[in-house]
Design an enzyme around this catalytic site. Structure first.
Site, PDB file in Angstrom:
ATOM      1  N   ASN A 179       0.803  -1.236   0.000  1.00 33.17           N
ATOM      2  CA  ASN A 179       0.000   0.000   0.000  1.00 33.17           C
ATOM      3  C   ASN A 179       0.833   1.283   0.000  1.00 33.17           C
ATOM      4  O   ASN A 179       0.419   2.284  -0.585  1.00 33.17           O
ATOM      5  CB  ASN A 179      -1.044  -0.022   1.128  1.00 33.17           C
ATOM      6  N   CYS A 222      -3.402   1.363   6.723  1.00 35.84           N
ATOM      7  CA  CYS A 222      -3.638   0.657   7.992  1.00 35.84           C
ATOM      8  C   CYS A 222      -4.270   1.584   9.018  1.00 35.84           C
ATOM      9  O   CYS A 222      -4.906   1.123   9.949  1.00 35.84           O
ATOM     10  CB  CYS A 222      -2.328   0.090   8.515  1.00 35.84           C
ATOM     11  N   ARG A 242      -7.156   8.892   2.280  1.00 35.59           N
ATOM     12  CA  ARG A 242      -5.736   8.841   1.947  1.00 35.59           C
ATOM     13  C   ARG A 242      -5.443   7.453   1.396  1.00 35.59           C
ATOM     14  O   ARG A 242      -5.875   6.451   1.941  1.00 35.59           O
ATOM     15  CB  ARG A 242      -4.924   9.117   3.219  1.00 35.59           C
ATOM     16  N   GLY A 244       2.206  -5.620   7.535  1.00 38.52           N
ATOM     17  CA  GLY A 244       1.220  -6.321   6.707  1.00 38.52           C
ATOM     18  C   GLY A 244       0.014  -6.675   7.556  1.00 38.52           C
ATOM     19  O   GLY A 244      -0.223  -6.056   8.601  1.00 38.52           O
ATOM     20  N   GLU A 269       4.097  -4.471  12.463  1.00 34.07           N
ATOM     21  CA  GLU A 269       3.154  -3.382  12.169  1.00 34.07           C
ATOM     22  C   GLU A 269       2.005  -4.022  11.411  1.00 34.07           C
ATOM     23  O   GLU A 269       2.133  -4.326  10.224  1.00 34.07           O
ATOM     24  CB  GLU A 269       3.832  -2.313  11.292  1.00 34.07           C
ATOM     25  N   LYS A 328      12.030  -7.958   1.548  1.00 31.60           N
ATOM     26  CA  LYS A 328      11.112  -8.803   0.762  1.00 31.60           C
ATOM     27  C   LYS A 328       9.848  -7.972   0.551  1.00 31.60           C
ATOM     28  O   LYS A 328       8.982  -7.916   1.419  1.00 31.60           O
ATOM     29  CB  LYS A 328      10.819 -10.088   1.545  1.00 31.60           C
ATOM     30  N   PRO A 329       9.734  -7.299  -0.609  1.00 34.36           N
ATOM     31  CA  PRO A 329       8.555  -6.447  -0.831  1.00 34.36           C
ATOM     32  C   PRO A 329       7.333  -7.282  -1.220  1.00 34.36           C
ATOM     33  O   PRO A 329       7.458  -8.462  -1.547  1.00 34.36           O
ATOM     34  CB  PRO A 329       8.992  -5.567  -2.006  1.00 34.36           C
TER      35      PRO A 329
HETATM   36  P1  NAD Z   1      -0.148  -9.086   3.652  1.00 36.43           P
HETATM   37  O1  NAD Z   1      -0.091  -9.486   5.079  1.00 36.43           O
HETATM   38  O2  NAD Z   1      -0.938  -9.903   2.724  1.00 36.43           O
HETATM   39  O3  NAD Z   1       1.330  -9.028   3.054  1.00 36.43           O
HETATM   40  C1  NAD Z   1       2.358  -8.299   3.665  1.00 36.43           C
HETATM   41  C2  NAD Z   1       3.684  -8.882   3.218  1.00 36.43           C
HETATM   42  O4  NAD Z   1       3.795 -10.215   3.677  1.00 36.43           O
HETATM   43  C3  NAD Z   1       3.874  -8.938   1.716  1.00 36.43           C
HETATM   44  O5  NAD Z   1       5.231  -8.726   1.407  1.00 36.43           O
HETATM   45  C4  NAD Z   1       3.478 -10.363   1.386  1.00 36.43           C
HETATM   46  O6  NAD Z   1       4.048 -10.847   0.190  1.00 36.43           O
HETATM   47  C5  NAD Z   1       4.034 -11.094   2.592  1.00 36.43           C
HETATM   48  N1  NAD Z   1       3.388 -12.359   2.869  1.00 36.43           N
HETATM   49  C6  NAD Z   1       2.120 -12.742   2.574  1.00 36.43           C
HETATM   50  N2  NAD Z   1       1.907 -14.002   3.025  1.00 36.43           N
HETATM   51  C7  NAD Z   1       3.051 -14.403   3.619  1.00 36.43           C
HETATM   52  C8  NAD Z   1       3.456 -15.606   4.275  1.00 36.43           C
HETATM   53  N3  NAD Z   1       2.648 -16.642   4.419  1.00 36.43           N
HETATM   54  N4  NAD Z   1       4.719 -15.680   4.767  1.00 36.43           N
HETATM   55  C9  NAD Z   1       5.553 -14.631   4.638  1.00 36.43           C
HETATM   56  N5  NAD Z   1       5.236 -13.478   4.029  1.00 36.43           N
HETATM   57  C10 NAD Z   1       3.995 -13.362   3.532  1.00 36.43           C
HETATM   58  O7  NAD Z   1      -0.605  -7.557   3.646  1.00 36.43           O
HETATM   59  P2  NAD Z   1      -0.829  -6.609   2.378  1.00 36.43           P
HETATM   60  O8  NAD Z   1      -2.107  -6.984   1.736  1.00 36.43           O
HETATM   61  O9  NAD Z   1       0.403  -6.517   1.550  1.00 36.43           O
HETATM   62  O10 NAD Z   1      -0.969  -5.194   3.103  1.00 36.43           O
HETATM   63  C11 NAD Z   1      -2.124  -4.775   3.697  1.00 36.43           C
HETATM   64  C12 NAD Z   1      -2.081  -5.017   5.191  1.00 36.43           C
HETATM   65  O11 NAD Z   1      -0.948  -4.352   5.735  1.00 36.43           O
HETATM   66  C13 NAD Z   1      -3.269  -4.420   5.915  1.00 36.43           C
HETATM   67  O12 NAD Z   1      -3.710  -5.314   6.903  1.00 36.43           O
HETATM   68  C14 NAD Z   1      -2.693  -3.162   6.541  1.00 36.43           C
HETATM   69  O13 NAD Z   1      -3.377  -2.705   7.666  1.00 36.43           O
HETATM   70  C15 NAD Z   1      -1.323  -3.601   6.869  1.00 36.43           C
HETATM   71  N6  NAD Z   1      -0.441  -2.436   7.030  1.00 36.43           N
HETATM   72  C16 NAD Z   1      -0.031  -2.117   8.287  1.00 36.43           C
HETATM   73  C17 NAD Z   1       0.766  -1.000   8.483  1.00 36.43           C
HETATM   74  C18 NAD Z   1       1.231  -0.619   9.854  1.00 36.43           C
HETATM   75  O14 NAD Z   1       2.132   0.199   9.952  1.00 36.43           O
HETATM   76  N7  NAD Z   1       0.675  -1.158  10.919  1.00 36.43           N
HETATM   77  C19 NAD Z   1       1.155  -0.228   7.387  1.00 36.43           C
HETATM   78  C20 NAD Z   1       0.715  -0.588   6.110  1.00 36.43           C
HETATM   79  C21 NAD Z   1      -0.075  -1.717   5.952  1.00 36.43           C
END
Ligand code: NAD
Length: 485
Positions: free
Chosen positions: A159, A292, A286, A236, A258, A182-183
């Site tokens: 995001n 998040c 935003r 994530g 986070e 790891k993005p």
């Molecule tokens: P996601 O949890 O699906 O993925 C986040 C990251 O983890 C990515 O790089 C993804 O490829 C990786 N990933 C996914 N499955 C995995 C696994 N089984 N093992 C290891 N890595 C894995 O989240 P998203 O959809 O990319 O992002 C949205 C989420 O992120 C929302 O829940 C949002 O609230 C959260 N977020 C939190 C913050 C914060 O600062 N607290 C900031 C931005 C986003």
């Protein structure tokens, strides 16, 4: 030449491991899509387990010399990274729009925010302070120092593809850690472009490695199983965060998490309603609601609920939806088809429970993953939408009668990342801010993020803080030395 073309022409759209740009060991690739058209932009290598472990090797080899590099040198590299990113802000912003979809103005704001983490941690790099005290019994000195935690695995979401990366890379460099980034597989190009920029400003080979992969579970799991990895910094979803905490437990890896949020936005009857509407637009919209800390649950006192809903609905209806690269666009597409379909279903479901769709409510008839700015009123306080991280431009409004009820509603979730309170009475604002279970509270403000402030959540929103001095401490371990002399 666009930044994507530059990366591809120079081969720097590939995995960055130990200062070399390489293809995946098994030749696998990730196709990167433009969310505004659903068309492919380009493909990048998808790292294998072997690539992930090669990156751990590179980071482990580079670690001792990097930890011994004078803080001033690391600080100046970060300062140079700040300047280089600001200089190239337009090119980075365009790249973010292409792979992530957000409106150009928001992408530009993200790049500048991302750069600020380099500037902030450039200052923090020379502020790794220890302490010395005489023990209470007078028998020894208690010396505390902070040392780099070691090889760090940084896992980021799509995001804010630039800012979520620099918020981790900045403090890791400042602390003297080497790292593997790891993005998210939806947005690997921004991460690779940041890797290239850091190489240009003098980050030594192996200090920052970048490994995109579509096999996240496998590759991240294998890296966490390598005992040389001492830190996991994850941003994530709560769901994936919990899985990784379990995996990290095996070697007791130091974790900063986070995770997701479900921010309440509370408007009291004494609030300046125009300011509250303006704040709600920022807090909700935003990044197209894909944040998040997005206001997910708007709680408005019954006495002002109609007035607030009318003005807020008018502002939402006036939001210009379009492709991100059009400078007049205010709301771009969602990240992917699954997100757009999920939000459509959530809105239909909430309407079927009796909520009124005041504005929007549909996917517009155009290519890409768009969803209209949407306001739902008459939402029941126990509607499932309020227990979901919406992650899109949909705002459910619920009314309340008393301050206690507002606090109970705000706290009625497993998450605890951000919250917003609007009131004309600062004493009430502070009282409610203290009572709300969240890591961050905005009082009469819809925008709270700041690299100089500690960002993070309580409850299932995470562990640890990013930004501020706390962000540096997440990449340091305290050592106590007992000394007699
Ligand atoms: P996601 O949890 O699906 O993925 C986040 C990251 O983890 C990515 O790089 C993804 O490829 C990786 N990933 C996914 N499955 C995995 C696994 N089984 N093992 C290891 N890595 C894995 O989240 P998203 O959809 O990319 O992002 C949205 C989420 O992120 C929302 O829940 C949002 O609230 C959260 N977020 C939190 C913050 C914060 O600062 N607290 C900031 C931005 C986003």
């Amino acid at each position: 030449m666009s930044l994507i073309e530059e990366l591809v022409a120079s081969g720097r759209h590939r995995l960055l491991i130990g200062g070399e740009w390489r293809d995946a060991s098994d030749g696998a690739q990730i196709t990167v899509l433009d969310p505004a058209t659903a068309e492919p932009i380009t493909a990048v290598p998808s790292g294998s387990v072997a690539d992930g472990l090669a990156a751990v090797d590179a980071a482990a080899q580079a670690a001792p010399a990097w930890a011994d590099t004078p803080p001033r040198v690391r600080a100046e590299i970060l300062r140079a990274a700040f300047e280089a990113l600001v200089d190239r802000a337009d090119a980075f912003a365009e790249l973010i729009v292409r792979e992530m979809g957000k409106a150009l103005r928001e992408a530009k704001a993200e790049v500048l925010y991302a750069a600020e983490f380099f500037r902030w941690f450039s200052g923090e790099a020379v502020r790794n302070l220890g302490s010395i005290a005489t023990a209470p019994e007078g028998d020894k000195r208690i010396i505390s120092i902070h040392q780099p935690v070691g090889v760090s695995l940084l896992v980021t979401p799509w995001n804010f593809p630039a800012a979520m990366a620099t918020r981790k890379i900045g403090p890791a460099i400042a602390a003297g850690c080497t790292m593997i980034l790891k993005p998210a597989s939806d947005t690997p190009l921004t991460a690779l472009a940041i890797g290239a920029l850091l190489e240009e400003v003098g980050v030594p080979p192996g200090v920052v490695n970048v490994v995109p992969t579509s096999r996240s579970g496998e590759v991240v799991g294998a890296m966490l199983d390598d005992p040389r990895v001492r830190k996991l910094s994850f941003t994530g979803s709560t769901e994936v965060g919990k899985l990784l905490l379990e995996k990290a437990a095996r070697h007791v890896v130091n974790c900063s998490m986070e995770l997701g949020g479900n921010a309440p936005f509370v408007v009291f009857e004494d609030a300046d309603l125009d300011a509250a509407v303006e704040g709600a637009m920022v807090a909700k919209m935003r990044n197209g609601g894909q944040s998040c800390i997005a206001a997910n649950r708007i709680y408005v006192h019954a006495a002002v609920a109609d007035a607030f809903a009318d003005r807020f609905a008018a502002a939402m209806a006036a939001t210009r939806v379009g492709v991100g690269l059009d400078p007049s666009t205010e709301l771009g597409p969602l990240i992917n088809l699954q997100a757009a379909e999920g939000i459509a279903e959530l809105v239909d479901q909430t309407a079927s429970h009796g909520a009124q769709v005041r504005v929007g409510g549909r996917r517009p008839d155009r290519p890409g993953f768009f969803f209209e700015p949407t306001v739902l009123t008459d939402v029941r306080p126990d509607d499932p939408i309020l227990a979901t991280e919406i992650f899109g431009p949909v705002a459910p409004i619920v009314t309340f009668e008393t301050e206690e009820e507002a606090i109970d509603l705000a706290n009625g979730t497993l998450w605890g990342l951000a919250a917003y309170v609007y009131t004309g009475d600062l004493a009430r604002g502070l009282r409610v801010a203290e009572a709300i279970e969240a890591g961050m509270v905005g009082i009469n403000r819809g925008l709270i993020s700041d690299p100089a402030a500690p960002f993070g959540g309580v409850k299932e929103s995470g562990l640890g803080r990013e930004g501020a001095h706390e962000g540096l401490m997440e990449f340091l371990e305290t050592k106590y030395i007992a000394a007699s002399w």
